[in-house]
Design a protein around this motif. Structure first.
Motif, mmCIF file in Angstrom:
data_model
loop_
_atom_site.group_PDB
_atom_site.id
_atom_site.type_symbol
_atom_site.label_atom_id
_atom_site.label_comp_id
_atom_site.label_asym_id
_atom_site.label_seq_id
_atom_site.Cartn_x
_atom_site.Cartn_y
_atom_site.Cartn_z
ATOM 1 N N PRO A 123 6.810 34.634 53.043
ATOM 2 C CA PRO A 123 5.573 34.873 53.799
ATOM 3 C C PRO A 123 5.674 36.151 54.644
ATOM 4 C CG PRO A 123 6.385 32.622 54.138
ATOM 5 C CD PRO A 123 7.423 33.362 53.350
ATOM 6 N N ASP A 124 4.602 36.949 54.628
ATOM 7 C CA ASP A 124 4.589 38.218 55.366
ATOM 8 C C ASP A 124 4.282 38.043 56.846
ATOM 9 O OD1 ASP A 124 3.073 39.909 52.588
ATOM 10 O OD2 ASP A 124 5.181 39.780 53.129
ATOM 11 N N ASP A 125 3.909 36.846 57.272
ATOM 12 C CA ASP A 125 3.489 36.647 58.655
ATOM 13 C C ASP A 125 4.631 36.225 59.577
ATOM 14 O OD1 ASP A 125 3.811 34.175 57.499
ATOM 15 O OD2 ASP A 125 1.958 33.330 58.313
ATOM 16 N N ARG A 126 5.867 36.368 59.112
ATOM 17 C CA ARG A 126 7.002 35.977 59.950
ATOM 18 C C ARG A 126 7.309 37.058 60.988
ATOM 19 N NH1 ARG A 126 12.007 34.411 56.578
ATOM 20 N NH2 ARG A 126 11.685 36.483 55.772
ATOM 21 N N ASP A 127 7.894 36.643 62.069
ATOM 22 C CA ASP A 127 8.328 37.543 63.134
ATOM 23 C C ASP A 127 9.414 38.478 62.582
ATOM 24 O OD1 ASP A 127 10.573 37.930 65.379
ATOM 25 O OD2 ASP A 127 8.578 37.837 66.320
ATOM 26 N N PRO A 128 9.360 39.791 62.880
ATOM 27 C CA PRO A 128 10.366 40.725 62.354
ATOM 28 C C PRO A 128 11.803 40.345 62.732
ATOM 29 C CG PRO A 128 8.529 41.927 63.297
ATOM 30 C CD PRO A 128 8.303 40.475 63.613
ATOM 31 N N LEU A 129 12.012 39.811 63.933
ATOM 32 C CA LEU A 129 13.350 39.385 64.329
ATOM 33 C C LEU A 129 13.808 38.207 63.470
ATOM 34 C CD1 LEU A 129 15.792 39.710 66.158
ATOM 35 C CD2 LEU A 129 14.670 38.191 67.799
ATOM 36 N N GLU A 130 12.877 37.306 63.174
ATOM 37 C CA GLU A 130 13.197 36.159 62.314
ATOM 38 C C GLU A 130 13.615 36.650 60.927
ATOM 39 O OE1 GLU A 130 11.026 32.325 60.209
ATOM 40 O OE2 GLU A 130 9.899 33.533 61.640
ATOM 41 N N VAL A 131 12.914 37.631 60.396
ATOM 42 C CA VAL A 131 13.252 38.183 59.089
ATOM 43 C C VAL A 131 14.639 38.804 59.122
ATOM 44 C CG1 VAL A 131 12.626 39.941 57.381
ATOM 45 C CG2 VAL A 131 10.845 38.548 58.453
ATOM 46 N N LEU A 132 14.930 39.562 60.181
ATOM 47 C CA LEU A 132 16.221 40.218 60.327
ATOM 48 C C LEU A 132 17.360 39.214 60.384
ATOM 49 C CD1 LEU A 132 17.735 42.918 60.767
ATOM 50 C CD2 LEU A 132 17.379 42.572 63.209
ATOM 51 N N MET A 133 17.141 38.104 61.035
ATOM 52 C CA MET A 133 18.190 37.103 61.231
ATOM 53 C C MET A 133 18.152 35.983 60.188
ATOM 54 S SD MET A 133 19.687 38.516 63.660
ATOM 55 C CE MET A 133 20.912 37.299 64.056
ATOM 56 N N ASP A 134 17.298 36.114 59.177
ATOM 57 C CA ASP A 134 17.146 35.065 58.177
ATOM 58 C C ASP A 134 18.276 35.121 57.161
ATOM 59 O OD1 ASP A 134 16.307 33.132 56.431
ATOM 60 O OD2 ASP A 134 14.599 34.264 55.672
ATOM 61 N N PHE A 135 19.084 34.099 57.155
ATOM 62 C CA PHE A 135 20.159 33.993 56.177
ATOM 63 C C PHE A 135 19.954 32.743 55.333
ATOM 64 C CE2 PHE A 135 22.212 36.375 59.690
ATOM 65 C CZ PHE A 135 22.382 37.569 59.004
ATOM 66 N N SER A 136 18.709 32.440 55.032
ATOM 67 C CA SER A 136 18.391 31.258 54.247
ATOM 68 C C SER A 136 18.102 31.628 52.801
ATOM 69 C CB SER A 136 17.194 30.527 54.851
ATOM 70 O OG SER A 136 16.048 31.366 54.806
ATOM 71 N N GLY A 137 18.799 32.628 52.305
ATOM 72 C CA GLY A 137 18.586 33.077 50.937
ATOM 73 C C GLY A 137 19.026 32.050 49.917
ATOM 74 N N PRO A 138 18.852 32.380 48.654
ATOM 75 C CA PRO A 138 19.214 31.450 47.588
ATOM 76 C C PRO A 138 20.721 31.182 47.571
ATOM 77 C CG PRO A 138 18.737 33.611 46.681
ATOM 78 C CD PRO A 138 18.402 33.662 48.147
ATOM 79 N N THR A 139 21.084 30.004 47.098
ATOM 80 C CA THR A 139 22.505 29.651 47.017
ATOM 81 C C THR A 139 22.947 29.421 45.578
ATOM 82 O OG1 THR A 139 21.981 27.329 47.380
ATOM 83 C CG2 THR A 139 22.564 28.649 49.333
ATOM 84 N N THR A 140 22.019 29.509 44.640
ATOM 85 C CA THR A 140 22.378 29.354 43.233
ATOM 86 C C THR A 140 21.973 30.603 42.467
ATOM 87 O OG1 THR A 140 20.259 28.301 42.737
ATOM 88 C CG2 THR A 140 22.104 26.837 43.279
ATOM 89 N N ALA A 141 22.638 30.811 41.351
ATOM 90 C CA ALA A 141 22.339 31.975 40.516
ATOM 91 C C ALA A 141 20.905 31.885 40.003
ATOM 92 C CB ALA A 141 23.311 32.036 39.347
ATOM 93 N N PRO A 142 20.240 33.018 39.866
ATOM 94 C CA PRO A 142 18.871 33.007 39.344
ATOM 95 C C PRO A 142 18.835 32.460 37.918
ATOM 96 C CG PRO A 142 19.441 35.178 40.233
ATOM 97 C CD PRO A 142 20.687 34.363 40.200
ATOM 98 N N GLU A 143 17.733 31.819 37.568
ATOM 99 C CA GLU A 143 17.579 31.294 36.214
ATOM 100 C C GLU A 143 17.269 32.394 35.213
ATOM 101 O OE1 GLU A 143 14.991 27.928 35.833
ATOM 102 O OE2 GLU A 143 15.840 26.982 37.617
ATOM 103 N N ASP A 144 16.509 33.404 35.632
ATOM 104 C CA ASP A 144 16.170 34.505 34.736
ATOM 105 C C ASP A 144 17.445 35.255 34.371
ATOM 106 O OD1 ASP A 144 15.515 37.411 34.123
ATOM 107 O OD2 ASP A 144 13.508 36.540 34.145
ATOM 108 N N PRO A 145 17.721 35.463 33.079
ATOM 109 C CA PRO A 145 18.959 36.138 32.671
ATOM 110 C C PRO A 145 19.099 37.560 33.235
ATOM 111 C CG PRO A 145 17.792 35.258 30.754
ATOM 112 C CD PRO A 145 16.927 35.012 31.941
ATOM 113 N N VAL A 146 17.983 38.275 33.378
ATOM 114 C CA VAL A 146 18.064 39.631 33.939
ATOM 115 C C VAL A 146 18.484 39.559 35.402
ATOM 116 C CG1 VAL A 146 16.747 41.704 34.559
ATOM 117 C CG2 VAL A 146 16.419 40.640 32.319
ATOM 118 N N LEU A 147 17.862 38.680 36.163
ATOM 119 C CA LEU A 147 18.239 38.547 37.572
ATOM 120 C C LEU A 147 19.678 38.060 37.706
ATOM 121 C CD1 LEU A 147 14.946 37.060 39.051
ATOM 122 C CD2 LEU A 147 15.841 39.387 39.328
#
Length: 192
Positions: A43-67
């Protein structure tokens, strides 16, 4: 298309593309941006500091073979370490790759590539500083990895690709893969 070269006086990296070549590069770079952003919608409406400190990224490999090829597992032997590494790094890596592909698009448009090509014989002169050229080179790697993954290109399979008829869509896509490789080689030469 001329190979990438370095201007003797200014030191800029330069090349001339036909309108078709420039449009093809823009299309390839756009497809990379779209692929990178497709699974990573935030979402684009998040606070910029929240985005900077966000470490909730994916934890599994992408399903798409290119990714999966663009973001390989860092710790094959340790799933927990691999998940943590991916969580902390993949978002930033995706953004960097998307920005690099976006640099190709922006550079071509700044050089005069119109939104719609309607003119035969159009050429685009591209001139960039070393940092921009380095960014193009990194994006060429991503584009080639994406093409190679989709096509199933493997080491030593050149004979197969050269045996395909010229009108085979796979042969044409492989020609694009090789062309981007040639562009990358000439760019490396210009930067050396």
């Amino acid at each position: 298309m001329s190979a990438f070269t370095r201007h003797r006086r200014s030191g800029a990296v330069i090349a001339t593309f036909s309108g078709f070549e420039a449009d093809l590069l823009r299309s390839l770079a756009s497809q990379i941006v779209e692929l990178l952003h497709h699974e990573a919608a935030v979402p684009d409406d998040r606070d910029p500091l929240e985005v900077l400190m966000d470490f909730s990224g994916p934890t599994t490999a992408p399903e798409d073979p290119v990714l999966a090829r663009l973001f390989p597992t860092a710790y094959v032997e340790d799933e927990e370490a691999a998940a943590e590494f991916r969580r902390f790094t993949e978002g930033t890596l995706r953004e960097g790759k998307a920005r690099a592909a976006g640099t190709i698009i922006d550079t071509l448009e700044e050089a005069g590539l119109p939104d719609e090509l309607d003119e035969d014989g159009l050429t685009i002169d591209v001139e960039m500083d070393e940092a921009t050229a380095q960014t193009w080179m990194r994006s060429f790697t991503d584009i080639r990895l994406a093409l190679a993954t989709r096509l199933g290109v493997e080491d030593g399979d050149e004979e197969y690709w050269y045996s395909l008829p010229d009108d085979d869509p796979r042969a044409q896509a492989h020609d694009i893969y090789e062309w981007v490789g040639w562009l990358q080689e000439t760019l490396i030469g210009a930067l050396s």
